[in-house]
Design an enzyme around this catalytic site. Structure first.
Site: not given
Ligand code: CMP
Length: 145
Positions: A11, A51, A59, A87, A93, A104, A114, A117, A128
């Site tokens: 990211k 997304y 969010f 993962r 996350t 992370r 974060n 992804h 994806e």
């Molecule tokens: P990612 O794995 O890219 O998938 C969705 C993204 O939404 C996640 O990482 C986070 O960067 C972002 N995000 C922000 N708030 C939340 C939340 N409450 N739960 C999950 N993802 C979140």
């Protein structure tokens, strides 16, 4: 164990911090091979489309704002159990909950910024990967067992 492909995105915060190489090294040293890599400035449509599954979440706007704030590195990683392995290497996350030594925990500063992804299932990985790469843009790697 099956050889799988998964989508990984470094990211904008990871690119800004200058840790592209360190992140790819973690993948490579854990048995995953990049079979496609592209650096790209996502458009808002790219981010919102990618997304879309989160579009009703509170969010969503902040997430898309962040994903278009700078270039990202998009990769297809191949390897045994690649979806789960990626993962595990990423960590939770929310970086405050991510296990020590994960990407992370080491590089991310917030749940939005974060750093990486990764696809959450083999099924979603297919969707994806196809969102960002044509089949002809993905290389074949011959695994020696
Ligand atoms: P990612 O794995 O890219 O998938 C969705 C993204 O939404 C996640 O990482 C986070 O960067 C972002 N995000 C922000 N708030 C939340 C939340 N409450 N739960 C999950 N993802 C979140």
């Amino acid at each position: 164990m099956a050889i799988e492909r998964t989508l990984s995105i470094i990211k904008p915060d990871g690119v800004e911090k200058g840790v592209i190489g360190q992140i790819i090294t973690r993948f490579e040293s854990n048995g995953m091979k990049p079979v496609a890599i592209r650096m790209q400035q996502l458009s808002r449509a790219d981010a919102e489309g990618f997304y879309a599954v989160h579009k009703e979440r509170g969010f969503f706007k902040a997430l898309c704002d962040f994903m278009v704030s700078g270039p990202v590195v998009i990769m297809v990683l191949e390897g045994e159990n690649a979806v789960l392995k990626n993962r595990d290497l990423m960590g939770a996350t929310d970086p405050t909950k991510a296990a020590k030594g994960t990407i992370r925990a080491d590089f991310a500063k917030s749940i939005d910024a974060n750093t990486v992804h990764g696809s959450d299932s083999v099924e979603n990985a297919k969707v994806e990967v196809a969102y960002f790469f044509r089949t002809t843009e993905q290389c074949a790697y011959e695994w020696k067992r």
